[in-house]
Design a protein around this motif. Structure first.
Motif, mmCIF file in Angstrom:
data_model
loop_
_atom_site.group_PDB
_atom_site.id
_atom_site.type_symbol
_atom_site.label_atom_id
_atom_site.label_comp_id
_atom_site.label_asym_id
_atom_site.label_seq_id
_atom_site.Cartn_x
_atom_site.Cartn_y
_atom_site.Cartn_z
ATOM 1 N N ILE A 139 0.855 -1.203 0.000
ATOM 2 C CA ILE A 139 0.000 0.000 0.000
ATOM 3 C C ILE A 139 0.887 1.248 0.000
ATOM 4 O O ILE A 139 1.814 1.352 0.802
ATOM 5 N N LEU A 140 0.561 2.193 -0.888
ATOM 6 C CA LEU A 140 1.232 3.495 -0.956
ATOM 7 C C LEU A 140 2.756 3.414 -0.785
ATOM 8 O O LEU A 140 3.321 4.025 0.114
ATOM 9 N N GLY A 141 3.397 2.677 -1.664
ATOM 10 C CA GLY A 141 4.860 2.598 -1.671
ATOM 11 C C GLY A 141 5.432 3.210 -2.936
ATOM 12 O O GLY A 141 4.796 4.070 -3.563
ATOM 13 N N GLY A 142 6.601 2.735 -3.321
ATOM 14 C CA GLY A 142 7.342 3.314 -4.444
ATOM 15 C C GLY A 142 6.642 3.176 -5.780
ATOM 16 O O GLY A 142 6.786 4.041 -6.651
ATOM 17 N N GLU A 143 5.896 2.078 -5.968
ATOM 18 C CA GLU A 143 5.219 1.890 -7.266
ATOM 19 C C GLU A 143 4.155 2.967 -7.463
ATOM 20 O O GLU A 143 3.996 3.498 -8.567
ATOM 21 N N VAL A 144 3.407 3.261 -6.390
ATOM 22 C CA VAL A 144 2.354 4.287 -6.499
ATOM 23 C C VAL A 144 2.987 5.652 -6.780
ATOM 24 O O VAL A 144 2.542 6.372 -7.686
ATOM 25 N N VAL A 145 4.057 5.973 -6.055
ATOM 26 C CA VAL A 145 4.717 7.276 -6.274
ATOM 27 C C VAL A 145 5.229 7.371 -7.718
ATOM 28 O O VAL A 145 5.013 8.367 -8.407
ATOM 29 N N SER A 146 5.866 6.284 -8.194
ATOM 30 C CA SER A 146 6.397 6.321 -9.573
ATOM 31 C C SER A 146 5.264 6.435 -10.579
ATOM 32 O O SER A 146 5.356 7.206 -11.545
ATOM 33 N N PHE A 147 4.188 5.646 -10.363
ATOM 34 C CA PHE A 147 3.067 5.741 -11.306
ATOM 35 C C PHE A 147 2.479 7.149 -11.304
ATOM 36 O O PHE A 147 2.189 7.708 -12.368
ATOM 37 N N GLU A 148 2.311 7.722 -10.111
ATOM 38 C CA GLU A 148 1.742 9.079 -10.038
ATOM 39 C C GLU A 148 2.601 10.063 -10.843
ATOM 40 O O GLU A 148 2.067 10.897 -11.594
ATOM 41 N N ASN A 149 3.925 9.959 -10.686
ATOM 42 C CA ASN A 149 4.816 10.876 -11.431
ATOM 43 C C ASN A 149 4.726 10.636 -12.930
ATOM 44 O O ASN A 149 4.649 11.571 -13.728
ATOM 45 N N GLU A 150 4.731 9.356 -13.314
ATOM 46 C CA GLU A 150 4.716 9.032 -14.743
ATOM 47 C C GLU A 150 3.378 9.412 -15.384
ATOM 48 O O GLU A 150 3.332 9.895 -16.510
ATOM 49 N N PHE A 151 2.289 9.213 -14.649
ATOM 50 C CA PHE A 151 0.972 9.539 -15.207
ATOM 51 C C PHE A 151 0.790 11.062 -15.301
ATOM 52 O O PHE A 151 0.261 11.565 -16.296
ATOM 53 N N ALA A 152 1.270 11.788 -14.277
ATOM 54 C CA ALA A 152 1.183 13.257 -14.316
ATOM 55 C C ALA A 152 1.951 13.777 -15.533
ATOM 56 O O ALA A 152 1.464 14.619 -16.287
ATOM 57 N N GLU A 153 3.148 13.232 -15.740
ATOM 58 C CA GLU A 153 3.960 13.661 -16.873
ATOM 59 C C GLU A 153 3.248 13.334 -18.196
ATOM 60 O O GLU A 153 3.211 14.156 -19.115
ATOM 61 N N TYR A 154 2.682 12.135 -18.260
ATOM 62 C CA TYR A 154 1.966 11.728 -19.482
ATOM 63 C C TYR A 154 0.835 12.718 -19.797
ATOM 64 O O TYR A 154 0.617 13.097 -20.947
ATOM 65 N N CYS A 155 0.099 13.096 -18.742
ATOM 66 C CA CYS A 155 -1.051 13.998 -18.943
ATOM 67 C C CYS A 155 -0.596 15.451 -19.139
ATOM 68 O O CYS A 155 -1.406 16.297 -19.516
ATOM 69 N N GLY A 156 0.651 15.743 -18.815
ATOM 70 C CA GLY A 156 1.133 17.125 -18.887
ATOM 71 C C GLY A 156 0.561 17.967 -17.757
ATOM 72 O O GLY A 156 0.281 19.158 -17.916
ATOM 73 N N ILE A 157 0.413 17.340 -16.587
ATOM 74 C CA ILE A 157 -0.212 17.994 -15.426
ATOM 75 C C ILE A 157 0.737 17.854 -14.227
ATOM 76 O O ILE A 157 1.464 16.854 -14.117
ATOM 77 N N ALA A 158 0.703 18.838 -13.321
ATOM 78 C CA ALA A 158 1.701 18.854 -12.247
ATOM 79 C C ALA A 158 1.531 17.711 -11.244
ATOM 80 O O ALA A 158 2.506 17.142 -10.777
ATOM 81 N N HIS A 159 0.295 17.391 -10.883
ATOM 82 C CA HIS A 159 0.094 16.423 -9.797
ATOM 83 C C HIS A 159 -0.896 15.334 -10.193
ATOM 84 O O HIS A 159 -1.955 15.630 -10.751
#
Ligand SMILES: Cc1ncc(COP(=O)(O)O)c(C=O)c1O
Length: 368
Positions: free
Chosen positions: A35-55
């Motif tokens: 729960i809420l470890g490195g995979e979630v943080v990495s996915f959040e960063n990668e998805f934000a970047e994909y969408c072109g959105i900060a968070h």
């Protein structure tokens, strides 16, 4: 006997990336954080970047993403949220769960998006939010809606659950309004192997509130700074989503190719075909046609081994559970017409061109 063509087939997708999925699952099992470890943080960063959105903030489902986005904006009892009735019931369920009142309005039939004139007519002093839904993968014409919202100081929450990677005026959906929600339900263009969702925003304060709300208002463990809930994306789903995100653009491009083949094959058929607005990139979560004899049409396809779906057979304002809205809303002619006429043809990246041709030929036979 001819091969059946299912409306959707996730097995084919998973077979095509099986080694990558196995590697991701093994990685999570070996690491032992769920729960809420490195995979979630990495996915959040990668998805934000994909969408072109900060968070981006991973949450437990698309429905939760909508609810948490509204709560983060401070929307609740006494507030009104303008939304379409021709949508997944989840859009409206999420509004109701906050205590706010859904004000359901009609759509236009080109993009199946909110009709700006209907939005203007529905605004009251209680209106806090407009909630456009990018249905079937086609971006709503956002500019008129954003203009209305800005003039009245109303928030805009985009429901992007069916539009991962779709763009409007060359910018991806999700970053046009104040905040947006995505679903990663398995059948979505970007789908987990279970439930999942995300809230995205460029506003750091809203992002922080969503982060707190998704886990009991905790900044640090066991200390609740605000009242929250449990709506976490788990590590396993995040790891799976990281794999699939790498393929999303190629899958969306393939859907567009297949949609163009359908459009070419069906150009002479007497029915309403999907439109690809020039200002947008439609990513064909569904390929939806309209026909006045939809049920007969669907039965004809089924008799030839072709499976289709109806998104959605009853608009939300006419659902038994939403009798409270039926009277308030009155009739919504275009939404009600859609419920009678829409049909989603088979559409997923693993379909072959031969299958699209076969579906199209069976359709053309219906008219002869
Ligand atoms: C337009 C729309 N909004 C919201 C949702 C809710 O997402 P979920 O099923 O992940 O809760 C969905 C998906 O079902 C959807 O299609």
């Amino acid at each position: 006997m001819t091969q059946e063509i299912p409306a959707i087939d996730l097995n084919k997708q998973h077979a095509s990336i099986r080694a990558e999925l196995d590697e991701a699952i093994t990685r999570v099992l070996t690491k032992g954080t769920f729960i809420l470890g490195g995979e979630v943080v990495s996915f959040e960063n990668e998805f934000a970047e994909y969408c072109g959105i900060a968070h981006a903030i991973g949450v437990a489902s698309g429905t939760d993403a909508l609810q948490l986005a509204l709560l983060a904006c401070g929307i609740g009892t006494g507030d009104e949220v303008i939304a379409p009735s021709h949508t997944a019931v989840a859009t409206v369920a999420a509004i109701e769960m906050t205590g706010a009142k859904p004000v359901l309005v009609d759509i236009e039939l080109t993009r199946f998006g909110l009709d700006p004139e209907a939005v203007v007519a529905a605004i009251t002093p209680q209106t806090r939010c407009i909630l456009p839904v990018h249905l079937y993968g086609c971006p709503v014409d956002l500019n008129p809606i954003l203009e209305i919202a800005r003039a009245k100081n109303i928030l805009v929450l985009e429901d992007c659950s069916q539009a991962h990677g779709a763009s409007y005026h060359r910018r991806r959906v999700g970053g046009w309004g104040d905040i947006a929600a995505f679903s990663f339900y398995p059948t979505k263009n970007l789908g987990a192997l279970g439930d999942g969702g995300a809230v995205v925003t460029n506003n750091p304060e809203l992002a922080e509130r969503v982060r707190l709300l998704r886990q009991y208002g905790w900044k640090e463990r066991y200390i609740s700074h605000i009242k929250g809930m449990n709506s976490r994306l788990d590590e396993l789903q995040a790891a799976i989503l990281r794999v699939k995100l790498r393929h999303l653009d190629a899958w969306n491009a393939r859907r567009r190719e297949l949609a163009n083949l359908y459009l070419e094959m069906l150009s002479g058929a007497d029915m309403a075909l999907p439109v690809q607005p020039e200002d947008s990139e439609h990513i064909f979560h569904q390929f939806v046609i309209r026909h006045p004899k939809r049920d007969e049409f669907q039965a004809h396809l089924r008799a030839h081994g072709i499976h289709t779906l109806v998104h959605y057979p009853v608009p939300v304002h006419l659902q038994p559970a939403y009798a409270n809205l039926t009277q308030m809303v009155g009739t919504l002619p275009k939404s009600e017409r859609c419920a009678r006429e829409v049909l989603s043809l088979p559409m997923y990246p693993e379909l072959s061109e031969e299958e699209i041709r076969r579906v199209s030929q069976v359709i053309l036979k219906f008219f002869n």
